[in-house]
Design an enzyme around this catalytic site. Structure first.
Site, PDB file in Angstrom:
ATOM      1  N   THR A  79       0.831  -1.207   0.000  1.00 17.81           N
ATOM      2  CA  THR A  79       0.000   0.000   0.000  1.00 17.81           C
ATOM      3  C   THR A  79       0.868   1.260   0.000  1.00 17.81           C
ATOM      4  O   THR A  79       0.708   2.142  -0.849  1.00 17.81           O
ATOM      5  CB  THR A  79      -0.906   0.004   1.255  1.00 17.81           C
ATOM      6  OG1 THR A  79      -1.677  -1.186   1.258  1.00 17.81           O
ATOM      7  CG2 THR A  79      -1.825   1.209   1.273  1.00 17.81           C
ATOM      8  N   VAL A  80       1.804   1.356   0.927  1.00 18.58           N
ATOM      9  CA  VAL A  80       2.581   2.596   1.076  1.00 18.58           C
ATOM     10  C   VAL A  80       3.668   2.685   0.015  1.00 18.58           C
ATOM     11  O   VAL A  80       3.856   3.736  -0.624  1.00 18.58           O
ATOM     12  CB  VAL A  80       3.185   2.696   2.501  1.00 18.58           C
ATOM     13  CG1 VAL A  80       3.900   4.023   2.669  1.00 18.58           C
ATOM     14  CG2 VAL A  80       2.100   2.557   3.559  1.00 18.58           C
ATOM     15  N   LYS A  82       5.886   2.276  12.814  1.00 21.74           N
ATOM     16  CA  LYS A  82       5.717   2.757  14.201  1.00 21.74           C
ATOM     17  C   LYS A  82       5.919   1.651  15.235  1.00 21.74           C
ATOM     18  O   LYS A  82       6.377   1.907  16.345  1.00 21.74           O
ATOM     19  CB  LYS A  82       4.348   3.417  14.388  1.00 21.74           C
ATOM     20  CG  LYS A  82       3.158   2.573  13.944  1.00 21.74           C
ATOM     21  CD  LYS A  82       2.842   2.781  12.496  1.00 21.74           C
ATOM     22  CE  LYS A  82       1.876   1.748  11.974  1.00 21.74           C
ATOM     23  NZ  LYS A  82       0.977   2.211  10.981  1.00 21.74           N
ATOM     24  N   GLY A  87      -0.298   8.850   9.355  1.00 19.58           N
ATOM     25  CA  GLY A  87      -0.267   8.804   7.882  1.00 19.58           C
ATOM     26  C   GLY A  87       0.198  10.103   7.252  1.00 19.58           C
ATOM     27  O   GLY A  87       1.336  10.532   7.431  1.00 19.58           O
ATOM     28  N   GLY A  95      -6.937  -0.610   2.277  1.00 18.79           N
ATOM     29  CA  GLY A  95      -5.487  -0.500   2.537  1.00 18.79           C
ATOM     30  C   GLY A  95      -5.161   0.258   3.801  1.00 18.79           C
ATOM     31  O   GLY A  95      -4.024   0.682   3.989  1.00 18.79           O
ATOM     32  N   GLU A 110      -3.435  -2.686   9.369  1.00 15.32           N
ATOM     33  CA  GLU A 110      -2.147  -3.366   9.466  1.00 15.32           C
ATOM     34  C   GLU A 110      -2.306  -4.790   8.923  1.00 15.32           C
ATOM     35  O   GLU A 110      -3.421  -5.315   8.821  1.00 15.32           O
ATOM     36  CB  GLU A 110      -1.709  -3.427  10.940  1.00 15.32           C
ATOM     37  CG  GLU A 110      -1.440  -2.078  11.560  1.00 15.32           C
ATOM     38  CD  GLU A 110      -0.379  -1.288  10.809  1.00 15.32           C
ATOM     39  OE1 GLU A 110       0.753  -1.759  10.699  1.00 15.32           O
ATOM     40  OE2 GLU A 110      -0.696  -0.194  10.315  1.00 15.32           O
ATOM     41  N   ASP A 146      -1.675  -0.232  17.715  1.00 18.53           N
ATOM     42  CA  ASP A 146      -1.071   0.664  16.713  1.00 18.53           C
ATOM     43  C   ASP A 146      -1.104   2.115  17.205  1.00 18.53           C
ATOM     44  O   ASP A 146      -0.124   2.856  17.069  1.00 18.53           O
ATOM     45  CB  ASP A 146      -1.837   0.509  15.385  1.00 18.53           C
ATOM     46  CG  ASP A 146      -1.299   1.447  14.321  1.00 18.53           C
ATOM     47  OD1 ASP A 146      -0.222   1.177  13.774  1.00 18.53           O
ATOM     48  OD2 ASP A 146      -1.967   2.467  14.058  1.00 18.53           O
ATOM     49  N   LYS A 165       2.138   4.699  18.114  1.00 16.29           N
ATOM     50  CA  LYS A 165       2.265   6.082  17.634  1.00 16.29           C
ATOM     51  C   LYS A 165       2.389   7.055  18.804  1.00 16.29           C
ATOM     52  O   LYS A 165       3.158   8.029  18.740  1.00 16.29           O
ATOM     53  CB  LYS A 165       1.044   6.423  16.768  1.00 16.29           C
ATOM     54  CG  LYS A 165       1.032   5.618  15.468  1.00 16.29           C
ATOM     55  CD  LYS A 165      -0.332   5.651  14.800  1.00 16.29           C
ATOM     56  CE  LYS A 165      -0.310   4.962  13.448  1.00 16.29           C
ATOM     57  NZ  LYS A 165      -1.635   4.685  12.903  1.00 16.29           N
ATOM     58  N   GLY A 198      -3.677   4.956   4.265  1.00 19.53           N
ATOM     59  CA  GLY A 198      -3.960   4.846   2.833  1.00 19.53           C
ATOM     60  C   GLY A 198      -2.703   5.100   2.018  1.00 19.53           C
ATOM     61  O   GLY A 198      -1.731   5.697   2.501  1.00 19.53           O
TER      62      GLY A 198
HETATM   63  P1  NAP Z   1       1.591  -3.961   2.868  1.00 19.74           P
HETATM   64  O1  NAP Z   1       0.609  -3.393   1.911  1.00 19.74           O
HETATM   65  O2  NAP Z   1       1.272  -5.249   3.529  1.00 19.74           O
HETATM   66  O3  NAP Z   1       2.982  -4.106   2.081  1.00 19.74           O
HETATM   67  C1  NAP Z   1       4.091  -4.718   2.689  1.00 19.74           C
HETATM   68  C2  NAP Z   1       5.183  -4.854   1.610  1.00 19.74           C
HETATM   69  O4  NAP Z   1       6.341  -5.375   2.234  1.00 19.74           O
HETATM   70  C3  NAP Z   1       4.807  -5.818   0.480  1.00 19.74           C
HETATM   71  O5  NAP Z   1       5.298  -5.343  -0.741  1.00 19.74           O
HETATM   72  C4  NAP Z   1       5.543  -7.111   0.879  1.00 19.74           C
HETATM   73  O6  NAP Z   1       5.946  -7.890  -0.238  1.00 19.74           O
HETATM   74  C5  NAP Z   1       6.764  -6.555   1.569  1.00 19.74           C
HETATM   75  N1  NAP Z   1       7.252  -7.472   2.599  1.00 19.74           N
HETATM   76  C6  NAP Z   1       6.616  -7.810   3.757  1.00 19.74           C
HETATM   77  N2  NAP Z   1       7.370  -8.690   4.449  1.00 19.74           N
HETATM   78  C7  NAP Z   1       8.475  -8.892   3.703  1.00 19.74           C
HETATM   79  C8  NAP Z   1       9.625  -9.723   3.860  1.00 19.74           C
HETATM   80  N3  NAP Z   1       9.770 -10.506   4.928  1.00 19.74           N
HETATM   81  N4  NAP Z   1      10.570  -9.699   2.902  1.00 19.74           N
HETATM   82  C9  NAP Z   1      10.437  -8.919   1.811  1.00 19.74           C
HETATM   83  N5  NAP Z   1       9.376  -8.094   1.596  1.00 19.74           N
HETATM   84  C10 NAP Z   1       8.403  -8.105   2.534  1.00 19.74           C
HETATM   85  O7  NAP Z   1       1.919  -2.940   4.034  1.00 19.74           O
HETATM   86  P2  NAP Z   1       1.658  -1.352   4.036  1.00 19.74           P
HETATM   87  O8  NAP Z   1       0.232  -1.115   4.390  1.00 19.74           O
HETATM   88  O9  NAP Z   1       2.208  -0.748   2.825  1.00 19.74           O
HETATM   89  O10 NAP Z   1       2.497  -0.938   5.324  1.00 19.74           O
HETATM   90  C11 NAP Z   1       3.904  -0.867   5.282  1.00 19.74           C
HETATM   91  C12 NAP Z   1       4.411  -0.170   6.547  1.00 19.74           C
HETATM   92  O11 NAP Z   1       3.887   1.143   6.623  1.00 19.74           O
HETATM   93  C13 NAP Z   1       4.019  -0.830   7.864  1.00 19.74           C
HETATM   94  O12 NAP Z   1       5.029  -0.616   8.823  1.00 19.74           O
HETATM   95  C14 NAP Z   1       2.774  -0.052   8.280  1.00 19.74           C
HETATM   96  O13 NAP Z   1       2.542  -0.097   9.663  1.00 19.74           O
HETATM   97  C15 NAP Z   1       3.168   1.328   7.825  1.00 19.74           C
HETATM   98  N6  NAP Z   1       2.061   2.244   7.544  1.00 19.74           N
HETATM   99  C16 NAP Z   1       1.030   1.851   6.777  1.00 19.74           C
HETATM  100  C17 NAP Z   1       0.026   2.753   6.461  1.00 19.74           C
HETATM  101  C18 NAP Z   1      -1.154   2.377   5.611  1.00 19.74           C
HETATM  102  O14 NAP Z   1      -2.058   3.211   5.451  1.00 19.74           O
HETATM  103  N7  NAP Z   1      -1.214   1.170   5.042  1.00 19.74           N
HETATM  104  C19 NAP Z   1       0.092   4.054   6.961  1.00 19.74           C
HETATM  105  C20 NAP Z   1       1.184   4.435   7.760  1.00 19.74           C
HETATM  106  C21 NAP Z   1       2.168   3.508   8.036  1.00 19.74           C
HETATM  107  P3  NAP Z   1       4.851  -8.558  -1.254  1.00 19.74           P
HETATM  108  O15 NAP Z   1       4.234  -7.376  -1.969  1.00 19.74           O
HETATM  109  O16 NAP Z   1       5.648  -9.434  -2.134  1.00 19.74           O
HETATM  110  O17 NAP Z   1       3.881  -9.271  -0.355  1.00 19.74           O
HETATM  111  N1  HSE Z   2      -3.194   0.741  10.173  1.00 19.77           N
HETATM  112  C1  HSE Z   2      -2.881   2.097  10.380  1.00 19.77           C
HETATM  113  C2  HSE Z   2      -4.147   2.882  10.576  1.00 19.77           C
HETATM  114  C3  HSE Z   2      -2.116   2.650   9.215  1.00 19.77           C
HETATM  115  O1  HSE Z   2      -5.227   2.344  10.305  1.00 19.77           O
HETATM  116  O2  HSE Z   2      -4.095   4.019  11.025  1.00 19.77           O
HETATM  117  C4  HSE Z   2      -1.616   4.052   9.444  1.00 19.77           C
HETATM  118  O3  HSE Z   2      -0.624   4.075  10.414  1.00 19.77           O
END
Ligand code: NAP
Ligand code: HSE
Length: 431
Positions: free
Chosen positions: A13-14, A105, A134, A187, A190, A201, A205, A302
């Site tokens: 997602t990110v 985080k 975010g 998206g 977590e 979570d 933060k 997102g």
């Molecule tokens: P996500 O959509 O699940 O994407 C995770 C990515 O990391 C995928 O590309 C995955 O590969 C890769 N990955 C995971 N484990 C791995 C491993 N062991 N080796 C190699 N690659 C690996 O997660 P996300 O939502 O983008 O979140 C990423 C981070 O940002 C997290 O720390 C989350 O807490 C933080 N965050 C997320 C948001 C949000 O809105 N989603 C907001 C703020 C912060 P594949 O694609 O091959 O599966």
């Molecule tokens: N899972 C987290 C949320 C992503 O819903 O706020 C952003 O940190």
């Protein structure tokens, strides 16, 4: 100047949001930083997965973390989540002389001081704007813009998933599980949504923000945390009848040099701005002794909102690198080790309270509850009882005047032990 080359760990997602922003806004970004930025290497788990955004031949996909540590990467951008591998990768990246940007985080809450110390030792940047709220720029705001203030109070809605669920339950009367599934599809959640709905979570933060606001380390294990799984549609309706919305609130405050902090569902007066923060939006309200109260509001989860915050860190790093012998203050406190916070237990906090008792509908029950509350020094402000005639249980809801959290907890324990109590009492504080 040569291109700043990013190695991304994660393209979910990110990561894909970051790539889209860089692709679409490249010229504007270049105009601001004076240096081109490109993603050269991307670490993923599954090399066969179809990606949400066009990737281009200049991005090399790999499943080998070592590929992020080679000479064609200047900055490791950690966007994969989790603690073990992310910690190892960031440590290796810093030891290899790479600057680091992360949105993680959970990792920062547990190991932020250790990683900051390593980055400082190596003279490198460790940036983490996207780790809290975010797209809302609260990290930069606390570290820079409000640096001249003593922060008196921090109050935030800092989990997009939980806020989306509560908003959908309130506005569209969705079931909890349906709203959670939608948040996952959008998206916001977590990888393990327990972190979102159980408040962990938000707790991660809050620990990060407490460091930035107070220059002290509040151990995650000492932070009282309650999530939203106890909140039912009927609590939302009762709260609304009394003029409140239920929000998952993170709060921190300094009292006589001690920090009191908590994460829990809280009733918020519907007239307050925080009550109006809906969907995946987050808001952080900060009271500084000079600036007064300010509130930042925006999408807390997102792809593009979070990608925007990650990109802002990359750009800040880029600007820093343009200054000869740049010094990166990653903590806002000159990279000095942060002392552990002196903690005031949240049980000492005084607020109004919401109680929903589930009790047998028989004579004397209401009087017994009121008596128990009085014995604990809790004074009733409003009450409502609703229930079908001859139903095996009825909800009785009380809003109280101000009382200590410890008195509220003792009241719940006492009433739940009485013979007419059918199920555990639901209790939330009121902001
Ligand atoms: P996500 O959509 O699940 O994407 C995770 C990515 O990391 C995928 O590309 C995955 O590969 C890769 N990955 C995971 N484990 C791995 C491993 N062991 N080796 C190699 N690659 C690996 O997660 P996300 O939502 O983008 O979140 C990423 C981070 O940002 C997290 O720390 C989350 O807490 C933080 N965050 C997320 C948001 C949000 O809105 N989603 C907001 C703020 C912060 P594949 O694609 O091959 O599966
Ligand atoms: N899972 C987290 C949320 C992503 O819903 O706020 C952003 O940190």
């Amino acid at each position: 100047m040569n291109t700043l080359r990013l190695g991304l760990a994660g393209f979910g997602t990110v990561g894909s949001g970051l790539a889209q922003i860089l692709h679409e806004n490249r010229e504007g970004i270049l105009a601001r930083t004076g240096r081109d930025i490109a993603i050269t290497t991307v670490l993923v788990r599954d090399l066969t997965k179809k990606r949400a955004v066009a990737t281009g031949p200049e991005m090399r996909f790999t499943a080998n973390p070592d590929d992020l540590l080679g000479p064609d990467v200047d900055v490791v951008v950690e966007l994969m989540g989790g603690v073990g591998l992310a910690r190892e990768l960031i440590t290796r990246a810093l030891n290899a002389g790479k600057h680091v940007v992360t949105a993680n985080k959970h990792l920062l809450a547990l190991h932020g001081p250790e990683l900051s110390a390593l980055a400082a030792k190596k003279g490198l940047g460790l940036f983490y704007e996207a780790s809290v709220a975010g797209g809302v720029p609260i990290v930069q705001t606390l570290r820079e813009s409000l640096g001249a203030n003593r922060i008196e109070r921090l109050t935030g809605i800092m989990n997009g998933t939980a806020n989306y669920i509560l908003s959908e339950m309130t506005t569209n009367h969705l079931e909890f599980d349906v709203a959670l599934k939608q948040a996952q599809e959008l998206g916001y959640a977590e990888a393990d949504p327990t972190f979102d709905i159980e408040g962990f979570d938000t707790a991660h933060k809050l620990v990060v923000l407490i460091r930035l606001a107070y220059g002290r380390d509040f151990p995650l294990s000492k932070l009282p945390v309650r999530g939203i799984t106890q909140v039912t549609g009927s609590d939302i309706e009762f709260a609304r009848e009394f003029g409140y919305r239920i929000k998952l609130l993170a709060q921190a405050r300094e009292v006589d040099g001690k920090i009191v902090a908590s994460v829990e569902p809280t009733l918020v007066n519907h007239k307050f701005l925080l009550a109006r923060v809906g969907g995946n939006y987050n808001a952080v309200r900060v009271e500084g002794n000079a600036v007064g109260p300010i509130m930042l509001h925006g999408q807390g989860a997102g792809s593009l909102p979070t990608g925007s915050a990650v990109m802002a860190d990359v750009m800040a790093l880029c600007r820093g690198l343009a200054i000869p012998s740049a010094h990166f203050d990653n903590t806002g406190f000159g990279n000095k080790p942060l002392p552990e916070a002196d903690i005031l237990p949240s049980s000492e906090c005084v607020s109004m309270h919401y109680f929903r008792f589930s009790v047998a509908d028989r004579p004397g029950v209401l009087a017994a509850i009121a008596k128990t509350m009085a014995e604990h020094g809790i004074s009733i402000a409003q009450a409502v009882q609703k229930g079908e005639h001859k139903a095996p249980e009825v909800p009785i809801v009380f809003l109280t005047h101000e009382a200590k959290a410890s008195a509220a907890a003792e009241t719940v324990r006492a009433i739940d032990a009485l013979p007419f109590a059918v199920r555990p009492t639901v209790h939330f504080p009121i902001l």
